[in-house]
Scaffold this active site. Structure first.
Site, PDB file in Angstrom:
ATOM      1  N   SER A 190      25.273 -92.175  43.505  1.00 50.43           N
ATOM      2  CA  SER A 190      24.927 -91.213  44.543  1.00 50.43           C
ATOM      3  C   SER A 190      23.466 -90.805  44.449  1.00 50.43           C
ATOM      4  O   SER A 190      22.838 -90.939  43.401  1.00 50.43           O
ATOM      5  CB  SER A 190      25.813 -89.966  44.414  1.00 50.43           C
ATOM      6  OG  SER A 190      27.171 -90.276  44.590  1.00 50.43           O
ATOM      7  N   GLY A 223      26.289 -93.348  48.827  1.00 50.29           N
ATOM      8  CA  GLY A 223      25.338 -92.878  47.833  1.00 50.29           C
ATOM      9  C   GLY A 223      23.912 -92.746  48.327  1.00 50.29           C
ATOM     10  O   GLY A 223      22.990 -92.559  47.535  1.00 50.29           O
ATOM     11  N   GLU A 248      29.815 -96.137  53.361  1.00 48.22           N
ATOM     12  CA  GLU A 248      30.501 -94.850  53.320  1.00 48.22           C
ATOM     13  C   GLU A 248      29.525 -93.692  53.115  1.00 48.22           C
ATOM     14  O   GLU A 248      29.518 -93.046  52.061  1.00 48.22           O
ATOM     15  CB  GLU A 248      31.544 -94.861  52.198  1.00 48.22           C
ATOM     16  CG  GLU A 248      32.629 -95.899  52.403  1.00 48.22           C
ATOM     17  CD  GLU A 248      33.511 -96.085  51.170  1.00 48.22           C
ATOM     18  OE1 GLU A 248      33.255 -95.421  50.147  1.00 48.22           O
ATOM     19  OE2 GLU A 248      34.434 -96.896  51.234  1.00 48.22           O
ATOM     20  N   GLY A 305      28.301 -89.984  53.253  1.00 47.61           N
ATOM     21  CA  GLY A 305      28.889 -88.649  53.362  1.00 47.61           C
ATOM     22  C   GLY A 305      27.778 -87.628  53.260  1.00 47.61           C
ATOM     23  O   GLY A 305      27.417 -86.959  54.228  1.00 47.61           O
ATOM     24  N   ARG A 326      26.600 -77.372  41.800  1.00 48.18           N
ATOM     25  CA  ARG A 326      25.862 -78.595  41.492  1.00 48.18           C
ATOM     26  C   ARG A 326      24.683 -78.360  40.555  1.00 48.18           C
ATOM     27  O   ARG A 326      24.349 -79.209  39.743  1.00 48.18           O
ATOM     28  CB  ARG A 326      25.383 -79.270  42.782  1.00 48.18           C
ATOM     29  CG  ARG A 326      26.515 -79.820  43.644  1.00 48.18           C
ATOM     30  CD  ARG A 326      25.991 -80.664  44.791  1.00 48.18           C
ATOM     31  NE  ARG A 326      25.421 -81.911  44.315  1.00 48.18           N
ATOM     32  CZ  ARG A 326      24.123 -82.148  44.220  1.00 48.18           C
ATOM     33  NH1 ARG A 326      23.229 -81.225  44.554  1.00 48.18           N
ATOM     34  NH2 ARG A 326      23.690 -83.319  43.777  1.00 48.18           N
ATOM     35  N   TYR A 344      25.224 -80.682  37.556  1.00 43.45           N
ATOM     36  CA  TYR A 344      24.397 -81.883  37.585  1.00 43.45           C
ATOM     37  C   TYR A 344      22.926 -81.612  37.281  1.00 43.45           C
ATOM     38  O   TYR A 344      22.112 -82.531  37.380  1.00 43.45           O
ATOM     39  CB  TYR A 344      24.460 -82.546  38.964  1.00 43.45           C
ATOM     40  CG  TYR A 344      25.808 -83.052  39.387  1.00 43.45           C
ATOM     41  CD1 TYR A 344      26.644 -83.713  38.501  1.00 43.45           C
ATOM     42  CD2 TYR A 344      26.247 -82.874  40.694  1.00 43.45           C
ATOM     43  CE1 TYR A 344      27.871 -84.191  38.905  1.00 43.45           C
ATOM     44  CE2 TYR A 344      27.478 -83.357  41.105  1.00 43.45           C
ATOM     45  CZ  TYR A 344      28.285 -84.010  40.202  1.00 43.45           C
ATOM     46  OH  TYR A 344      29.500 -84.481  40.604  1.00 43.45           O
ATOM     47  N   CYS A 377      29.553 -64.171  35.759  1.00 42.94           N
ATOM     48  CA  CYS A 377      29.367 -63.902  34.332  1.00 42.94           C
ATOM     49  C   CYS A 377      29.180 -65.202  33.574  1.00 42.94           C
ATOM     50  O   CYS A 377      30.053 -65.640  32.810  1.00 42.94           O
ATOM     51  CB  CYS A 377      30.558 -63.110  33.783  1.00 42.94           C
ATOM     52  SG  CYS A 377      30.686 -61.467  34.489  1.00 42.94           S
ATOM     53  N   TYR A 409      29.299 -81.403  49.048  1.00 43.04           N
ATOM     54  CA  TYR A 409      29.960 -81.036  47.794  1.00 43.04           C
ATOM     55  C   TYR A 409      29.928 -79.549  47.466  1.00 43.04           C
ATOM     56  O   TYR A 409      30.692 -79.106  46.610  1.00 43.04           O
ATOM     57  CB  TYR A 409      29.415 -81.866  46.618  1.00 43.04           C
ATOM     58  CG  TYR A 409      29.560 -83.340  46.863  1.00 43.04           C
ATOM     59  CD1 TYR A 409      30.806 -83.955  46.783  1.00 43.04           C
ATOM     60  CD2 TYR A 409      28.472 -84.101  47.254  1.00 43.04           C
ATOM     61  CE1 TYR A 409      30.959 -85.298  47.068  1.00 43.04           C
ATOM     62  CE2 TYR A 409      28.614 -85.447  47.540  1.00 43.04           C
ATOM     63  CZ  TYR A 409      29.863 -86.041  47.443  1.00 43.04           C
ATOM     64  OH  TYR A 409      30.020 -87.368  47.739  1.00 43.04           O
TER      65      TYR A 409
END
Length: 472
Positions: free
Chosen positions: A238, A276, A318, A320, A362, A366, A393, A423
């Site tokens: 991706s 991706g 594909e 997205g 994310r 990531y 927290c 996402y």
């Protein structure tokens, strides 16, 4: 070797200066166009998307809120459809899916990829024809597969020998034929984060080409009367900005495609190159247009097929993130602004907002980079390097690690983060019992809630003890 700081990357030496690619803006109020949806603009300092001022949107619907630019989403979907006119384009529903978006996808002529029973239910509820659906997943249950087979889903992407066995039994029992593709790992590691690079060998998806498992999977599928092998499926990762990884993967997958034809006598009509394709999250990102991607990917496959002496299969992709990612932003209200003293007399500005890792995990998951802008007014203050943090927290609850905001940022201001379509809502959680934000579609000056904000009743709906207490 560089070691991470014990207290996290945010405390590492030099972190206060920000990343090398982040430069001091000439105008802290200005938008960087490629980070935002096509209709985003500032009018008197107020950010407007789809003709709707975010100040008005928040006044009516509250914050935090995801704002989805319908015109931008549809335009990006059409751009992929038109550029890849001789491909099948499957919108990757995992990036973001709701019934309204599934309808938009169908209306713009795209197919839809799902990877769970829940996503399948949403697609069907939206009226998407089963034959236009693809079904992914590395651990589909017998019940999942039975439903897909009974619905005559357009293609099921098989991911294990166990799944092939399950499908064989189901098609025999139901007396039907299922259309399948075999997901293969081509041994190509995309230049991206380890957790989202999915085609190297040591990971859970697909059958390895190099080990021979992919060829064996194809052989087993071809032996089952109830399974029709459409072709091979490959996905290399991706947030990819060039096609070099696709070139290596295509070479290896097409070599397997040719071997299956030569040794097993099967002419496979299709091949899927996955998705991706990268988008711009910050000024360091420079994504490729669908037209250029189509030209490059088509040329790669044509060249490899000519080299192998085989006919080019029907191709599919594909996208997205590349469709929904830039079409959405998230708007927050600032709650606190804190100057934190660091070693050497330096200070960092922490801007806390009414969201965080529950609506965008994310950054924490990531180490993703995001940008942001003051969305509710213009400012004449000098830019200051700030960090946008959430209300949870958790020390890692960071939305935007580094960005320049006006030095007079204050509680009550609105801050908007672009490129949150992919996402963020899909991976949103109820951490700290937070209520997930709404998704509000905007177009031609009209704001429409397409996924409502969660309520405390939603939060307690599955809490059996809460209902027992209410009954007493």
């Amino acid at each position: 070797m560089m070691r991470a700081h014990e207290a996290g990357w945010a405390h590492a030496p030099g972190a206060l200066r920000g990343p090398a690619w982040l430069s001091l803006p000439e105008d802290v109020n200005a938008l960087v166009p490629r980070l935002w949806s096509n209709t985003a603009e500032k009018v008197g300092g107020v950010l407007s998307v789809g003709g709707v001022a975010l100040t008005d949107l928040v006044a009516e619907h509250g914050s935090a809120a995801y704002v989805l630019d319908e015109s931008d989403f549809r335009a990006r979907a059409r751009a992929f459809r038109d550029a890849f006119s001789d491909f099948d384009v499957y919108y990757a529903g995992k990036s973001f899916l709701c019934t309204t978006v599934a309808r938009w996808v169908a209306e713009e002529g795209l197919c839809l990829d799902v990877c769970s029973n829940g996503e399948l239910t949403v697609a069907l509820r939206a009226g998407v024809a089963p034959e236009r659906l693809g079904y992914h997943g590395n651990n589909k249950s017998t019940a999942d597969l039975a439903r897909a087979v009974e619905l005559r889903i357009g293609r099921i992407v098989v991911d294990s020998f166990d799944e092939i066995d399950r499908l064989a039994g189901l098609t025999r029992e139901l007396g039907v034929t299922a259309q399948v593709m075999v997901r293969v790992t081509a041994g190509v590691e995309a230049h991206t984060h380890e957790f989202i690079a999915t085609a190297h060998e040591d990971q859970k998806f697909g059958f390895s080409i190099s080990s021979g498992d992919a060829f064996e999977a194809a052989r087993r599928v071809l032996e089952v009367p109830g399974l029709h092998l459409l072709g091979l499926h490959s996905h290399i990762g991706s947030q990819i900005f060039d096609t070099s990884g696709f070139e290596v993967a295509a070479r290896r997958v097409l070599a397997l495609h040719a071997r299956i034809g030569a040794e097993l006598g099967a002419e496979l009509p299709e091949m899927d190159l996955g998705g991706g394709f990268g988008i711009a999250y910050t000024t360091q990102d420079d994504p490729t247009t669908p037209a250029v991607l189509a030209e490059q990917l088509g040329a790669i496959v044509e060249q490899e097929c000519a080299s192998l002496g085989i006919e080019r299969p029907r191709l599919s992709i594909e996208p997205g993130r590349a469709i929904v990612g830039p079409a959405m932003c998230t708007v927050y209200t600032v709650g606190t602004v804190k100057q934190v003293a660091l070693d050497g007399g330096a200070r960092r500005t922490y801007v806390s907002v009414d969201g965080g890792m529950s609506d965008n995990v994310r950054t924490a998951l990531y180490d993703a980079d995001y940008s942001c802008t003051l969305a509710s007014r213009a400012s004449t203050a000098a830019p200051v390097l700030a960090r946008i943090v959430g209300k949870h927290c958790e020390a890692g609850d960071i939305v935007v690690k580094d960005e320049f905001l006006p030095a007079d940022i204050t509680p009550g201001d609105l801050v908007a983060v672009p490129a949150t379509g992919a996402y963020c809502r899909s991976m949103a959680s109820n951490y700290n019992h937070a209520l997930r934000p709404p998704v509000i579609a905007v177009r031609d000056g009209v704001a429409t809630v397409i996924v409502r904000r969660e309520t405390e009743d939603d939060l307690l709906a599955t809490d059996v003890g809460a209902h027992e207490g209410a009954a007493r």
